[in-house]
Every structure is written in structure tokens, then in C-alpha cells.
Enzyme design. Structure first.
Site, PDB file in Angstrom:
ATOM      1  N   CYS A  55     -11.320 -10.747   4.174  1.00 57.93           N
ATOM      2  CA  CYS A  55     -11.477 -11.954   4.995  1.00 57.93           C
ATOM      3  C   CYS A  55     -12.757 -11.867   5.805  1.00 57.93           C
ATOM      4  O   CYS A  55     -13.429 -12.860   6.038  1.00 57.93           O
ATOM      5  CB  CYS A  55     -10.311 -12.173   5.938  1.00 57.93           C
ATOM      6  SG  CYS A  55      -9.182 -10.826   6.015  1.00 57.93           S
ATOM      7  N   GLN A 106       0.817  -1.218   0.000  1.00 57.41           N
ATOM      8  CA  GLN A 106       0.000   0.000   0.000  1.00 57.41           C
ATOM      9  C   GLN A 106       0.848   1.265   0.000  1.00 57.41           C
ATOM     10  O   GLN A 106       0.304   2.364  -0.183  1.00 57.41           O
ATOM     11  CB  GLN A 106      -0.929   0.006   1.238  1.00 57.41           C
ATOM     12  CG  GLN A 106      -1.923  -1.128   1.279  1.00 57.41           C
ATOM     13  CD  GLN A 106      -3.010  -1.017   0.207  1.00 57.41           C
ATOM     14  OE1 GLN A 106      -3.217   0.029  -0.401  1.00 57.41           O
ATOM     15  NE2 GLN A 106      -3.716  -2.114  -0.032  1.00 57.41           N
TER      16      GLN A 106
HETATM   17  C1  LIG Z   1      -0.636  -4.881   2.694  1.00 54.48           C
HETATM   18  C2  LIG Z   1      -0.959  -5.853   1.607  1.00 54.48           C
HETATM   19  N1  LIG Z   1      -0.197  -6.948   1.441  1.00 54.48           N
HETATM   20  C3  LIG Z   1      -0.450  -7.839   0.480  1.00 54.48           C
HETATM   21  C4  LIG Z   1      -1.509  -7.678  -0.379  1.00 54.48           C
HETATM   22  C5  LIG Z   1      -1.730  -8.692  -1.466  1.00 54.48           C
HETATM   23  O1  LIG Z   1      -1.271  -8.110  -2.652  1.00 54.48           O
HETATM   24  P1  LIG Z   1      -1.340  -8.811  -4.096  1.00 54.48           P
HETATM   25  O2  LIG Z   1      -2.706  -8.580  -4.590  1.00 54.48           O
HETATM   26  O3  LIG Z   1      -0.303  -8.067  -4.892  1.00 54.48           O
HETATM   27  O4  LIG Z   1      -0.968 -10.233  -3.923  1.00 54.48           O
HETATM   28  C6  LIG Z   1      -2.337  -6.572  -0.239  1.00 54.48           C
HETATM   29  C7  LIG Z   1      -3.526  -6.402  -1.106  1.00 54.48           C
HETATM   30  O5  LIG Z   1      -4.571  -5.993  -0.673  1.00 54.48           O
HETATM   31  C8  LIG Z   1      -2.056  -5.625   0.781  1.00 54.48           C
HETATM   32  O6  LIG Z   1      -2.805  -4.543   0.949  1.00 54.48           O
END
Ligand SMILES: Cc1ncc(COP(=O)(O)O)c(C=O)c1O
Length: 395
Positions: free
Chosen positions: A330, A183
Site C-alpha cells: 500500500c 503468514q
Molecule cells: C497477513 C496477510 N493477510 C492477507 C494477505 C492477503 O493474502 P492473499 O494473497 O492470499 O489474498 C496477506 C498477503 O500478503 C497477508 O500477509
């Protein structure tokens, strides 16, 4: 046809910027070579494009050497490679990881899997504003600690973590520091040297780039970081991530980050002003509104609010003309309230009454004013109709 809903869910994903698409297009068609084809011009061109993109991204992150970047399919894969790769490469003993209670499942669920394989994990609590205390990180580190993993910015509440302080502690204690910057990249200046970061995960689709590409920065100086790959095969990416590189996506990723960083100062100020306008407008219409997360140490485009007396899911469903989310994929899948809001100390009902606004490049003041009016209108209507239609469940 009905007008498109106003998009205020930029933490979930962002539209690909047309300038990014333009940069990508030739690499789908006439310049389609495999970057690993070493025997002809198609391959050489593709390889040169990948290496230019790698150099640009390394420069954006303050990485000393472009070879420190590994291209992946996204942040989820990068987080998995960092955590699983490190623990599986560790020779003996019970490896210990330190993380926080508010990480994305791409970190937290990997930790659960690694615990099943014998690792030990400490999940640090956060304060009511979502910040982790660097002193608590220091206290949690033991001689067995391999890695501290703390996200740069939270995807639900936007809170920024004190990365520089945590990085300094990790360096002093000889422990590796990983940050999930999904983010944060393109929204804040991130310099892996200045922040003491050893591993960093990010992706393109949160910053107006294409879906399906991410990166893992792996510091390549002494002490050398040893990772085992998740995928074996042709030995691409210095053996850390086999598989033909998605050349158009890699080119688009670099262009997307370049554009974000060029526009960053003005865009951050613009989004902060729009976010405060939204917050003030909502408060004027719903005086008992509460803000979740830190008042200022947060992503410019993030606002997360609790509207007591209703369920955010009911409000979101009623707002067909505004694309919003409660912020926790989730939660909708499992029916459980957000683990992030629970870690801030919100009750189950306050967490269920919370929703996230994600403002972005395409967000205008006119859209914010319409969205404010619509949220206030629907929230009042839901409350007036009483707890049943406001979506409040009996617990
Ligand atoms: C902090 C964070 N980590 C990981 C992810 C997963 O990202 P990706 O869609 O690139 O796998 C997200 C997506 O919402 C996220 O906000």
C-alpha cells in the site's frame, strides 16, 4: 543472461515446491473431473481428492471436523467472508468488531466498508514491538461485540500475537475470535482448539503452494457461527462459497502444508539462525541500524530494519541483484508510509527508511552473506552521495 536476483521477499509469495506441483499435476490433466459431478468416476475421484485434502488440512489445524473448512480463492477472500459474512448475518443492533491497527488491508479495509454499513470498529494500538496487549482486547469488548480479529503474524515486521491469551479472553466473554494466519500457517504450530480460535484465514501461496486457493476455518460447534456467503450460486462448500472447486489447487494446498509441518522444527531453527546472521552482518556494516518488531517473538524468516538516513525504496531500486521490498504494497501505491510501522511509533522518515527481509526454504547462507554485503555497500554509497540520491524527500 544475468543471474536471478536473490529472493528475499518470501512474505509476498513463495515458489511452488516441486513436490507440491507433482501432487497437483494429474488433477489438471487425466483426472480433471468436477468435484461436484456425482454421476461418474471423474467426479467421484475429484471429490475424494478434495475431501482427502480437507481432512489433511483440518488435521494440521487441529480442527475437530474437516467440514469446518471452507475453500476460497485466498486469504483476502477468507478475511472478507469471515468479517462481512458474520456482520451481515447478525440480526439487529450495531455490531461491534475489535481489531488492531496493524492488520493487513484484507481486514482493515473490510472494517472500513462495514463501518459504512453501520458497524462499529475498535482498532487497538500495539506496543513498540508490535504486540497487542490482551488486557486491551478484554477492555474493548462490549455486549455488542461480535468478533475480535487479530492476525497471527504480521506480514511486515513478523511479530507474533499472543493468540492463546486473546482466545481465552474471547471464550470467557462469549465473543468470536478470528485470526488471519496468512503468514503463520506452516511456519508455526497452529491449533485452533488450543488457541481458542473460532475462525481462521490462510492461503497456499505463502507456504510453497499454488496461488489462487485459501481456506476459512469456521468452528462448527455450539454456539453455531452464522455467516452469510459473499458468493451465491451452486451452494458448494455447504452454501458458504459457491463455485466449482479448483481441485488441483486444493490438492496442492494440503500437500504444501503437510511438507511445511514435516519440516517445521528444523526449518524454523535454520531460518532463525540465518536471520540472526543477516541482522548481525548488517549491524556490523551499518552500526546505526535498528530492528523493527519484536526481537524474538517473530516469524523465523522475518527481519525488518530501519537504516537511518536513506529511503528504503531508493536502496531497493539500487539492489538489482536482491529481490526485496519495504514490506508494504500500500505504501508504494499510495505514497504513504506503512501503517504498521506508524503504529509502532516510527516517524515518517524512519518508516520510509525501513525494509523487510523475508527468508524462506530456498535461502542459503551464501545468499545471506552476499545480500548482507550488497545492502551494506549500497546503503553506504547512497548515504555518501547525500540526501538527494539517498532518496530523502522534502516534507
Ligand atoms: C497477513 C496477510 N493477510 C492477507 C494477505 C492477503 O493474502 P492473499 O494473497 O492470499 O489474498 C496477506 C498477503 O500478503 C497477508 O500477509
Amino acid at each position: 543472461m544475468a543471474a536471478s536476483p536473490i529472493y528475499l521477499d518470501h512474505h509476498a509469495t513463495t515458489p511452488c515446491d516441486p513436490r507440491v506441483l507433482d501432487a497437483m499435476l494429474p488433477w489438471f490433466t487425466e483426472r480433471f473431473g468436477n468435484a461436484s459431478s456425482a454421476t461418474h468416476r471423474y467426479g467421484w475421484e475429484a471429490d475424494a481428492a478434495v475431501e482427502m485434502a480437507r481432512e489433511s488440512l483440518a488435521h494440521s489445524l487441529g480442527a475437530a471436523d474437516p467440514r469446518e473448512l471452507v475453500f476460497t480463492s485466498g486469504t483476502t477472500e477468507s478475511d472478507n467472508l469471515a468479517l462481512q459474512g458474520l456482520v451481515r448475518a447478525a440480526s439487529a443492533g450495531e455490531p461491534h468488531l475489535v481489531t488492531t491497527a496493524i492488520e493487513h488491508p484484507a481486514v482493515l479495509d473490510v472494517c472500513v466498508a462495514l463501518e459504512r454499513e453501520g458497524a462499529r470498529v475498535t482498532r487497538l494500538p500495539v506496543a513498540g514491538d508490535g504486540r497487542v496487549d490482551p488486557a486491551a482486547v478484554a477492555q474493548a469488548i462490549t455486549p455488542q461485540t461480535l468478533l475480535v480479529s487479530v492476525m497471527a503474524a504480521n506480514s511486515e515486521i513478523g511479530t507474533l500475537q499472543p493468540l492463546a491469551e486473546i482466545g481465552r479472553i474471547c471464550r470467557e466473554r462469549g465473543v468470536l475470535f478470528h485470526t488471519d494466519a496468512a503468514q503463520a500457517l506452516g511456519k508455526l504450530r497452529l491449533d485452533v482448539e488450543a488457541l481458542g480460535i473460532d475462525l481462521l484465514s490462510a492461503c497456499a501461496h505463502k507456504l510453497y503452494g499454488p496461488k489462487g486457493v485459501g481456506l476459512l476455518y469456521v468452528r462448527d460447534r455450539r454456539p453455531r457461527i452464522r455467516l452469510l456467503p459473499l458468493l451465491y450460486g451452486g451452494g458448494h462448500e455447504r452454501g458458504l462459497r459457491s463455485g466449482s472447486l479448483p481441485v488441483p489447487l486444493v490438492v496442492g494446498f494440503a500437500r504444501a502444508v503437510e511438507l511445511c509441518l514435516e519440516e517445521l522444527p528444523g526449518e524454523a531453527d535454520r531460518l532463525t539462525a540465518l536471520r540472526e546472521r543477516l541482522w548481525n552482518g548488517l549491524r556490523a556494516g551499518l552500526p546505526d541500524l535498528r530492528r523493527n518488531g519484536h526481537p524474538s517473538e517473530r516469524l523465523p524468516g522475518n527481519l525488518n530494519v530501519c537504516i537511518p538516513g536513506l529511503e528504503a525504496d531508493a536502496l531497493i531500486a539500487a539492489l538489482k541483484d536482491v529481490a526485496l521490498s519495504s514490506g508494504s504494497a500500500c505504501a508504494s501505491a499510495s505514497g504513504e508510509a506503512s501503517h504498521v510501522l506508524a503504529a509502532l511509533g516510527l516517524s515518517d522518515s524512519a518508516a520510509r527508511a525501513s525494509l523487510r527481509f523475508g527468508l524462506g526454504r530456498g535461502t542459503t547462507q551464501a545468499q545471506i552473506d552476499i545480500a548482507t554485503a550488497r545492502v551494506v555497500e549500497e546503503a553506504r554509497a547512497l548515504r555518501e552521495r547525500g540526501p538527494r540520491s539517498a532518496g530523502l524527500r522534502k516534507h
